[in-house]
Each structure stands twice: as structure tokens, then as C-alpha cells.
Design a protein around this motif. Structure first.
Motif, PDB file in Angstrom:
ATOM      1  N   LYS A 120       7.788   5.167   8.057  1.00 29.08           N
ATOM      2  CA  LYS A 120       7.993   6.142   9.380  1.00 29.08           C
ATOM      3  C   LYS A 120       9.150   6.974   9.513  1.00 29.08           C
ATOM      4  O   LYS A 120       9.415   7.974   9.986  1.00 29.08           O
ATOM      5  CB  LYS A 120       7.791   5.494  10.649  1.00 29.08           C
ATOM      6  N   ASN A 121      10.317   6.238   8.791  1.00 32.19           N
ATOM      7  CA  ASN A 121      11.671   7.045   8.700  1.00 32.19           C
ATOM      8  C   ASN A 121      11.633   7.966   7.361  1.00 32.19           C
ATOM      9  O   ASN A 121      12.746   8.495   7.250  1.00 32.19           O
ATOM     10  CB  ASN A 121      12.617   6.161   8.524  1.00 32.19           C
ATOM     11  N   GLY A 122      10.600   8.274   6.624  1.00 33.14           N
ATOM     12  CA  GLY A 122      10.579   8.958   5.481  1.00 33.14           C
ATOM     13  C   GLY A 122      11.117   8.156   4.460  1.00 33.14           C
ATOM     14  O   GLY A 122      11.658   9.040   3.499  1.00 33.14           O
ATOM     15  N   ASP A 123      11.402   6.668   4.379  1.00 31.79           N
ATOM     16  CA  ASP A 123      12.002   6.224   3.120  1.00 31.79           C
ATOM     17  C   ASP A 123      10.899   5.490   2.452  1.00 31.79           C
ATOM     18  O   ASP A 123       9.913   5.198   3.068  1.00 31.79           O
ATOM     19  CB  ASP A 123      13.131   4.980   3.735  1.00 31.79           C
ATOM     20  N   PRO A 124      11.251   5.279   1.363  1.00 34.85           N
ATOM     21  CA  PRO A 124      10.142   4.472   0.387  1.00 34.85           C
ATOM     22  C   PRO A 124       9.829   3.374   1.261  1.00 34.85           C
ATOM     23  O   PRO A 124      10.640   2.543   1.403  1.00 34.85           O
ATOM     24  CB  PRO A 124      10.905   4.380  -0.959  1.00 34.85           C
ATOM     25  N   PHE A 125       8.571   2.815   1.120  1.00 35.34           N
ATOM     26  CA  PHE A 125       8.054   1.911   1.516  1.00 35.34           C
ATOM     27  C   PHE A 125       8.577   0.647   0.688  1.00 35.34           C
ATOM     28  O   PHE A 125       8.046   0.727  -0.567  1.00 35.34           O
ATOM     29  CB  PHE A 125       6.468   1.786   1.670  1.00 35.34           C
ATOM     30  N   GLU A 126       9.273  -0.248   0.945  1.00 32.83           N
ATOM     31  CA  GLU A 126      10.049  -1.078   0.294  1.00 32.83           C
ATOM     32  C   GLU A 126       9.206  -2.198  -0.428  1.00 32.83           C
ATOM     33  O   GLU A 126       9.367  -2.613  -1.395  1.00 32.83           O
ATOM     34  CB  GLU A 126      11.197  -1.856   1.046  1.00 32.83           C
ATOM     35  N   CYS A 127       8.124  -2.359  -0.181  1.00 31.17           N
ATOM     36  CA  CYS A 127       7.127  -3.199  -0.445  1.00 31.17           C
ATOM     37  C   CYS A 127       5.966  -2.801  -1.288  1.00 31.17           C
ATOM     38  O   CYS A 127       5.117  -3.380  -1.852  1.00 31.17           O
ATOM     39  CB  CYS A 127       6.405  -4.321   0.654  1.00 31.17           C
ATOM     40  N   ALA A 128       6.061  -1.354  -1.435  1.00 29.68           N
ATOM     41  CA  ALA A 128       5.180  -0.743  -2.450  1.00 29.68           C
ATOM     42  C   ALA A 128       5.288  -1.019  -3.937  1.00 29.68           C
ATOM     43  O   ALA A 128       6.634  -0.793  -4.302  1.00 29.68           O
ATOM     44  CB  ALA A 128       5.061   0.734  -2.207  1.00 29.68           C
ATOM     45  N   PRO A 129       4.488  -1.553  -4.849  1.00 27.98           N
ATOM     46  CA  PRO A 129       4.729  -2.036  -6.110  1.00 27.98           C
ATOM     47  C   PRO A 129       5.547  -0.734  -7.109  1.00 27.98           C
ATOM     48  O   PRO A 129       6.330  -1.235  -7.635  1.00 27.98           O
ATOM     49  CB  PRO A 129       3.450  -2.381  -6.668  1.00 27.98           C
ATOM     50  N   LYS A 464      12.709  -9.847  -0.396  1.00 20.04           N
ATOM     51  CA  LYS A 464      12.343 -11.054   0.142  1.00 20.04           C
ATOM     52  C   LYS A 464      10.716 -10.986   0.449  1.00 20.04           C
ATOM     53  O   LYS A 464      10.156 -12.027   0.313  1.00 20.04           O
ATOM     54  CB  LYS A 464      13.122 -11.426   0.953  1.00 20.04           C
ATOM     55  N   ARG A 465      10.372 -10.142   1.261  1.00 17.50           N
ATOM     56  CA  ARG A 465       8.994 -10.271   1.842  1.00 17.50           C
ATOM     57  C   ARG A 465       7.959 -10.180   0.635  1.00 17.50           C
ATOM     58  O   ARG A 465       6.990 -10.981   0.722  1.00 17.50           O
ATOM     59  CB  ARG A 465       8.930  -8.969   2.674  1.00 17.50           C
ATOM     60  N   MET A 466       8.296  -9.363  -0.404  1.00 14.13           N
ATOM     61  CA  MET A 466       7.268  -9.209  -1.537  1.00 14.13           C
ATOM     62  C   MET A 466       7.233 -10.620  -2.191  1.00 14.13           C
ATOM     63  O   MET A 466       6.142 -11.041  -2.695  1.00 14.13           O
ATOM     64  CB  MET A 466       7.747  -8.126  -2.385  1.00 14.13           C
ATOM     65  N   ILE A 467       8.412 -11.196  -2.718  1.00 15.10           N
ATOM     66  CA  ILE A 467       8.484 -12.486  -3.249  1.00 15.10           C
ATOM     67  C   ILE A 467       7.736 -13.635  -2.476  1.00 15.10           C
ATOM     68  O   ILE A 467       6.986 -14.265  -2.903  1.00 15.10           O
ATOM     69  CB  ILE A 467       9.781 -12.937  -3.423  1.00 15.10           C
ATOM     70  N   ASP A 468       8.009 -13.679  -1.119  1.00 13.50           N
ATOM     71  CA  ASP A 468       7.453 -14.535  -0.438  1.00 13.50           C
ATOM     72  C   ASP A 468       5.912 -14.153  -0.380  1.00 13.50           C
ATOM     73  O   ASP A 468       5.074 -15.103  -0.031  1.00 13.50           O
ATOM     74  CB  ASP A 468       7.753 -14.402   1.262  1.00 13.50           C
ATOM     75  N   GLY A 469       5.257 -12.986  -0.217  1.00 10.28           N
ATOM     76  CA  GLY A 469       3.789 -12.710  -0.120  1.00 10.28           C
ATOM     77  C   GLY A 469       3.268 -13.229  -1.595  1.00 10.28           C
ATOM     78  O   GLY A 469       2.069 -13.615  -1.380  1.00 10.28           O
ATOM     79  N   ILE A 470       3.940 -12.892  -2.552  1.00 13.45           N
ATOM     80  CA  ILE A 470       3.392 -13.286  -3.918  1.00 13.45           C
ATOM     81  C   ILE A 470       3.309 -14.687  -3.982  1.00 13.45           C
ATOM     82  O   ILE A 470       2.294 -15.358  -4.338  1.00 13.45           O
ATOM     83  CB  ILE A 470       4.346 -12.639  -5.220  1.00 13.45           C
ATOM     84  N   ILE A 471       4.414 -15.507  -3.513  1.00 15.64           N
ATOM     85  CA  ILE A 471       4.312 -17.325  -3.651  1.00 15.64           C
ATOM     86  C   ILE A 471       3.185 -17.598  -2.735  1.00 15.64           C
ATOM     87  O   ILE A 471       2.396 -18.552  -3.226  1.00 15.64           O
ATOM     88  CB  ILE A 471       5.662 -17.480  -3.244  1.00 15.64           C
ATOM     89  N   THR A 472       3.147 -16.783  -1.538  1.00 18.16           N
ATOM     90  CA  THR A 472       2.012 -17.262  -0.623  1.00 18.16           C
ATOM     91  C   THR A 472       0.483 -17.123  -1.200  1.00 18.16           C
ATOM     92  O   THR A 472      -0.353 -17.997  -1.214  1.00 18.16           O
ATOM     93  CB  THR A 472       2.150 -16.651   0.685  1.00 18.16           C
ATOM     94  N   SER A 473       0.470 -15.903  -1.859  1.00 22.75           N
ATOM     95  CA  SER A 473      -0.969 -15.567  -2.448  1.00 22.75           C
ATOM     96  C   SER A 473      -1.313 -16.546  -3.747  1.00 22.75           C
ATOM     97  O   SER A 473      -2.506 -17.219  -3.669  1.00 22.75           O
ATOM     98  CB  SER A 473      -0.915 -14.225  -2.794  1.00 22.75           C
TER      99      SER A 473
END
Length: 504
Positions: A120-129, A464-473
Motif C-alpha cells: 500500500k505504500n508503493g514499496d516492493p511487497f517484501e514476501c514476494a518471491p 523472517k516472515r518468509m522463512i517462518d512460512g516456508i518452515i511451517t509449510s
């Protein structure tokens, strides 16, 4: 005219007469007007790795300009459920002009783009691969002054009804010709369509795997690409899978990129070749034509982080049924020259200094053509369950990790992990026992990623959120004892293959 444009099969590039990275919005608007484009498609991978599509009707040139300039908003919580909450879910999708191509499947003239995500701030979405890969590439260049390039090998099975004529020899399909190989024409058409989307293909061929199951022929094929900047290499693999599936559907064929279909038959991988460039020169070979210390140090990083890289490159339980001995797949952390039993292979690189064309064609005079640019090193563990952008980011980070080590340490690791034998032969059992094994399940891969996460999160490459998500998956598969269960229950493997048949 640039030789890269002459004969280019991408209709957008051929018409505009510019390299993809030089194409502007005005160029595209002129193309839309001159070619009578009636639809614009935005395409992007979601968290499940598949291509998603958003269609726009070109109501006017003014609206086309709005679409190309402002993009559109999408529901991020549906595309990235692990990383985006429904209460704050909107993301922007913005087209990357360099990816423009004409849809080869639609009757309506349709101009397609791969897109990037913004918050929403016009910044690259940090969790986009894709943005993760761009951060990895930027960190690699900032640290080393080198450019990380890659190319993929895409393996897949085509499934068709058996007519009983000219049956293939089991597990002997490598480079087979018609009529023993049935799907060569289909592969050629796939290659032609992929090239139209911008894919730069090196070659295609039938692969080792072929078998008959329940009256159907399963024939393995491979399409390999040329080296490109790593984000372009990832884009091309994503679109190639989309093309192959669409063309198969049109022909009434079935296609799977699944890592493993049946025990005892070759699984399908997605090997990634890498090379290190500086000012357009390949630094993978040294001046004497042997593998450079720079490349050895990068390989050392791959050796150190290989178990964790499976968390990016092997994302479902069937991935680990492929990583077994004697099935054209690696099992242990090692590397070698031309060694297909190793995790990282350094293939032949045209470094002999001899003009083999002149030796073959006596009418030709020997030339001093520099062929060193072709040298790569190849990671053989990944498969098509991977998120290709996360995988490329992981490989780029691992290579940087090796290059940032003290040089003596990195070269020592490379020496220790080098093998020049088939480690699966019984006479080399002692050597095999000194090598670490790759993870045997999604759960083990998650543990390895947890141990190495600081390396991948360094400099903000992986969040950190991406790594957490990969581990959880990965942990959600609860597959720590899956191999033992599958040995006791023959139907379990079949159920798993059916569940992940259309992975990636």
C-alpha cells in the motif's frame, strides 16, 4: 542491428526492434495500436507456485496506457495466504515491460506481461518471491562485484495412450528418436511456443525415463535454457511450465512435473546451472582453462548450505523419493567434474583449446574462438515443486556465502567435498560415509533451513516472515517417517503421487 534481435521469435521484440530491457511504455502503446491488441493479461506466480492471470479488455488506447502505468490491485490474502492477512490484503500488480509477449494460445490478440507486487505504500511487497530474488542478486553484486547468472533444465513426463507400436526400452530414453520416442514433435512445438514468450532455449531432448503404467506411456523429456541474469532465468522457467501445460491440454495430453511418479523409474528434476560474470566475462574458468578459485569458493557455499537449499527446491514429500541412489539424482553433499552422482556437477566447458569443428570439417580453418563463456556449475537437487524465485535466491545467497568466507576456508571445503568417482558404487562406500546426506523429508529440510536461516536473512534477502512460512509449510506435511510408512504401505506412494501430480 543487434544480432539478438534478428530472428527473435518473440513478436513484441521483433516488431519493436529493441532488446526486451530497452522496451518502453510508448513502444508498447504503439505496438498495441499497430497490431490491434484487444486484451492485456497480467501474469504472476502466487504462493503455490502456479501462474495466475488477470485479463484487461483494451477499451481504448487511453485505458491501455492506464493499465500499463498504474497496474491494478489484487487480493493478496488469496495469492499469499501465509504472508497476507485478509484484514489488510490489497496488493498492487505492476507489469514488467521487458517480459512482454503475445499469448500463443488465444485467438483474441492478447499482450501478456509478468508482474511485480507492491504494498500500500508503493514499496516492493517484501514476501514476494520475485523481490526476494532481486534482493539476493543486489546483495551478491554489492558483496562480490560479480553478476550471478543462471539457466534451468526443465524435466517433465508426457502421458499418452499406448498403441503398442515401437515400444521404448525401459529407462533407456535418453536422446531417443522417433518412432521409439513418441513426444518429440510435441516437445518441438513446446520449444517454439516458449521461444515466442521470450524463453531463450538451448536445446530439448527425450530423457532417460520411460515406462508403461495402466496402459499409458509415460515419456520423460527435457528442455534446457541459455544463461541469463538470474531473474530472467526464473521468469523463463515459470512461463515454460505454463506453456507446456497449455499445449498439452490443447492436444489432449497429460503432463506432470512431479519429482517422482513410481519407484524404480527416473524422477524429474529442475537442475540449475550457474555462472559468475564480471563485465561480460565468465569468471567460472581461470586463465588456464581450469575451474577458477572464484567458482570453487562459490561451490563451497553451495556445499555448506545444500541441506537448507532443499527447503526452497524440494517442497513436497514426493521430492525426497527422487533423491535416492541410482536414479539420476543426488543423495549426498559433494561436487565433481562431469560427475552425475554428485550434488554439484561441473560439466564439460569447451576448455580444451582445440577447434573441434575444424577437426570434424576439414574444409574449415581452425579458429581461436573463445568458448570459455559456456562453462557453468550445476545444482542437481531441485525439482519443479520449487518456487523458482525462492530457489534462485537461495542459490545466489549460498554462492555469496562461499565467496564471503576466508578464501583458504572456502577452498578447503571445496577440496574436502570433491569426488571423482561414482559414490554409489560399493567399492567407494568409505568415501560415501564421509559425506553428509541430503535431507530425507520436508521435515528434515525445515530443520536444516531453521539452522541456516541467519545466512538467508542476512542483508534482508529473505524476510523472517518468509522463512517462518516456508518452515511451517514443510513441517505441515508431517513426513519425517514417510519413507518407512511407504515401504510398509505400497498404496501410500500412489496416493502421494496423485496428490502432488500437478505440483509447481
Amino acid at each position: 542491428m543487434d544480432k539478438r534481435i534478428i530472428l527473435c521469435p518473440n513478436e513484441v521484440v521483433a516488431h519493436i526492434q529493441k532488446l526486451p530491457e530497452q522496451i518502453t511504455r510508448d513502444d508498447l502503446l504503439n505496438f498495441i495500436s499497430e497490431k490491434g491488441i484487444r486484451m492485456i493479461d497480467f501474469m504472476y506466480p502466487a504462493e503455490d507456485g502456479r501462474v495466475k492471470t488477470l485479463n484487461f479488455c483494451v477499451n481504448s488506447l487511453d485505458y491501455a496506457e492506464t493499465v500499463l502505468t498504474e497496474g491494478e490491485r489484487v487480493d493478496g490474502s488469496s495469492l499469499f495466504p501465509t504472508f497476507v492477512e485478509a484484514g489488510n490484503s490489497d496488493l498492487y500488480v505492476i507489469p514488467r515491460y521487458r517480459t512482454a509477449f503475445m499469448d500463443p494460445f488465444t485467438e483474441i490478440p492478447t499482450l501478456c506481461f509478468l508482474c511485480s507486487f507492491y504494498d500500500k505504500n508503493g514499496d516492493p511487497f517484501e514476501c514476494a518471491p520475485y523481490h526476494t530474488l532481486m534482493r539476493a542478486e543486489d546483495a551478491f553484486y554489492a558483496s562480490t562485484g560479480l553478476t550471478f547468472e543462471a539457466m534451468g533444465e526443465l524435466e517433465y513426463y508426457v502421458i499418452t495412450e499406448s498403441d503398442g507400436l515401437f515400444p521404448a526400452t525401459d529407462q533407456k530414453g535418453y536422446h531417443e528418436s522417433e518412432p521409439f520416442a513418441k513426444m518429440n514433435d510435441f516437445r518441438r512445438e513446446c520449444m517454439d511456443h516458449i521461444a515466442k514468450t521470450g524463453g531463450q532455449i538451448k536445446y530439448g531432448h527425450s530423457e532417460v525415463g520411460n515406462f508403461t503404467l495402466d496402459g499409458k506411456i509415460y515419456e520423460q523429456n527435457e528442455i534446457e535454457f541459455l544463461p541469463n541474469p538470474v531473474e530472467t532465468a526464473a521468469d523463463q522457467l515459470l512461463l515454460a511450465k505454463w506453456v507446456i501445460r497449455n499445449l498439452a491440454y490443447q492436444y489432449g495430453l497429460d503432463v506432470t512435473f512431479a519429482p517422482k511418479i513410481i519407484v524404480g523409474e527416473a524422477g524429474s528434476g529442475m537442475h540449475i546451472h550457474m555462472r559468475l560474470m564480471k563485465d561480460g566475462v565468465n569468471c567460472t574458468l581461470g586463465p588456464d582453462g581450469s575451474l577458477s578459485n572464484v567458482a570453487r569458493r562459490a561451490i563451497a557455499g553451495l556445499m555448506e548450505l545444500a541441506p537448507a537449499i532443499t527447503a526452497f527446491g524440494n517442497k513436497n514429500p514426493t521430492s525426497y523419493f527422487r533423491l535416492v541412489p541410482h536414479q539420476e539424482a543426488p543423495t549426498n553433499v559433494c561436487w565433481g567434474d562431469c560427475n552425475r552422482s554428485a550434488l554439484v556437477r561441473v560439466p564439460l566447458g569447451w576448455s580444451s583449446g582445440k577447434d573441434m569443428s575444424a577437426l570434424t570439417n576439414k574444409q574449415e580453418k581452425p579458429s581461436d574462438r573463445d568458448t570459455k563463456a559456456k562453462q557453468t556449475f550445476e545444482m542437481r537437487s531441485p525439482d519443479c515443486s520449487a518456487d523458482v524465485y525462492q530457489l534462485m535466491a537461495g542459490l545466489c545467497t549460498a554462492a555469496r556465502y562461499g565467496l564471503e568466507m576466508p578464501e583458504e576456508k572456502a577452498l578447503a571445503i571445496a577440496r574436502d567435498k570433491y569426488v571423482d568417482v561414482d559414490i554409489h558404487k560399493s567399492e567407494f562406500k568409505d568415501k560415501l560415509n564421509t559425506l553428509a546426506s541430503l535431507p530425507g523429508s520436508c521435515y528434515e529440510s525445515a530443520l536444516c533451513l531453521e539452522k541456516a536461516r541467519d545466512v538467508f536473512e542476512d542483508r534482508g534477502v529473505f524476510t523472517k516472515r518468509m522463512i517462518d512460512g516456508i518452515i511451517t509449510s514443510l513441517c505441515s506435511f508431517e513426513d519425517s517417517d514417510l519413507r518407512e510408512r511407504a515401504e510398509k504401505d505400497p498404496d501410500l506412494m500412489k496416493k502421494l503421487v496423485e496428490e502432488y501430480f500437478y505440483c509447481g
